[in-house]
Design an enzyme around this catalytic site. Structure first.
Site, short mmCIF file in Angstrom:
data_model
loop_
_atom_site.label_atom_id
_atom_site.label_comp_id
_atom_site.label_asym_id
_atom_site.label_seq_id
_atom_site.Cartn_x
_atom_site.Cartn_y
_atom_site.Cartn_z
N SER A 51 0.83 -1.28 -0.10
CA SER A 51 -0.26 -0.18 -0.37
C SER A 51 0.62 1.48 0.00
CB SER A 51 -1.08 -0.39 1.33
OG SER A 51 -0.12 -0.23 2.16
N ASP B 234 -7.58 7.25 7.77
CA ASP B 234 -7.71 6.83 8.34
C ASP B 234 -6.74 6.00 9.80
OD1 ASP B 234 -5.71 5.71 7.13
OD2 ASP B 234 -6.23 4.07 7.44
N HIS C 218 -2.94 5.17 7.62
CA HIS C 218 -1.51 5.12 6.16
C HIS C 218 -1.96 6.48 6.41
CE1 HIS C 218 -4.20 1.35 5.01
NE2 HIS C 218 -2.69 1.27 4.95
#
Length: 364
Positions: free
Chosen positions: A79, A244, A247
């Site tokens: 990610s 969130d 991240h």
């Protein structure tokens, strides 16, 4: 047993078979995994897929039809490489790196990002296939950021390193330069509390050091992600974290991208005085295991092969540029709806014009 020796054991196990977790037992790693998974549940999930950033950057330096044509940049990994948590293509690490590379090299850069959120090292073979299988030429340079999910999902470190080195070998045989962003320091994740914070740091740094040992033998370079964003995230959580709270934000990704950019440029020979040691910055030529261990504990540190078993440990200068500047000042064009990250290129341009400039010599 030192981190260097443990890293050598993991790397050797990856090369010759075997496994095990070295000094860190399975039960202890299980506790770290439980804490990290709890952290993920605490902050929540549900982020949209990362925006597509593939396309042409630095179009002002000439289009694909002009000789020698654009440089080809491939992004692989998890990610962090994909850019999960930002909404605009130009805010992703791939776009920032492509923009910076274009400015430093004064050539357009064609970006293809095949990274996948949640990926472990066992997905790298598929990702490499996406870049290499086809009629087009291989990328000139690839950036791989991987390792965090291997730790949190309990992949044996020897297997993790073996899969990474296999991917790097395929890319190198295809003619690509490779830069690996090693496993980040999971001890910075909140809420992971002591003593598990110390253990998470130990596990992730062992893997990072072993990754370095494994890929250097193949001619790749590494950049330690370490706790690159840890201190800044703690001091400025609203700016550095994404929606969130787990991240990175656009500014957080810009911090990481600017740490990788000098090594990316050096791999292609376009960074000023790229492999000259600066003793005033404590740069040195060291045995590979010792350098890998030192780099794992110091974010932003580059390790690159030198002669025989000796490698260069470098702290490349990089300019401290606010991430929102890198992400928001637009360039003129990029394929598939992406935009050129103009300020990222501007930062690279400044580095090109003034030499290795900057205010920090180590990871922020």
């Amino acid at each position: 047993m030192s981190r260097a020796r443990t890293a050598r054991r993991i790397a050797a196990g990856a090369a010759y078979g075997g496994g095990g977790l070295g000094l860190v037992g399975v039960a202890a790693v299980g506790l770290v995994v439980a804490e990290v998974q709890f952290a993920k549940r605490t902050v929540g999930t549900g982020l949209p897929d990362p925006p597509r950033a593939d396309g042409l950057y630095g179009g002002e330096f000439g289009g694909p039809e002009m000789s020698p044509g654009p440089l080809r940049l491939g992004m692989l990994g998890d990610s962090t490489a994909a850019g999960l948590g930002v909404r605009r293509a130009r805010q992703t690490p791939g776009a920032l790196l492509a923009s910076g590379l274009a400015a430093v090299a004064e050539r357009p850069v064609e970006l293809r990002n095949v990274a996948l959120s949640g990926a472990m090292s066992d997905d790298l073979d598929r990702q490499v296939g996406l870049l290499l299988d086809g009629d087009g030429p291989a990328p000139d340079v690839c950036v791989i950021i991987i390792g965090a999910n291997d730790v949190t999902r309990r992949m044996p470190p020897t297997q993790s390193v073996r899969l990474l080195t296999s991917a790097v070998r395929r890319l190198r045989l295809a003619g690509s330069e490779v830069v690996v962003g090693t496993c980040p320091d999971l001890g910075t994740i909140e809420p992971v509390y002591q003593p598990l914070r110390w253990l998470a740091r130990r596990v992730s740094r062992q893997l990072a050091a072993a990754q370095t040992i494994g890929v250097l033998a193949l001619g790749a370079r590494t950049v330690s992600m370490g706790d690159l964003m840890g201190a800044e995230f703690a001091a400025n959580p609203r700016e550095m974290f994404g929606p969130d709270s787990y991240h990175p934000s656009a500014e957080g990704y810009a911090t990481a991208a600017m740490a990788v950019l000098p090594t990316l440029c050096a791999a292609l020979g376009v960074w000023p005085e790229s492999d000259r040691l600066d003793v005033s910055r404590n740069e040195d030529m060291l045995p590979v295991a010792k350098a890998a261990s030192a780099a794992a504990g110091l974010a932003g540190t580059e390790v690159t092969a030198a002669r025989g078993p000796w490698v260069l440990l470098k702290y490349r200068r990089r300019r401290q540029v606010p991430g929102e500047d890198l992400a928001e000042r637009g360039g003129q064009r990029a394929g598939h709806g992406a935009q050129t990250g103009g300020a990222g290129g501007a930062a690279g341009g400044e580095a090109r014009a003034t030499g290795a400039t900057g205010v920090t010599s180590q990871g922020q």
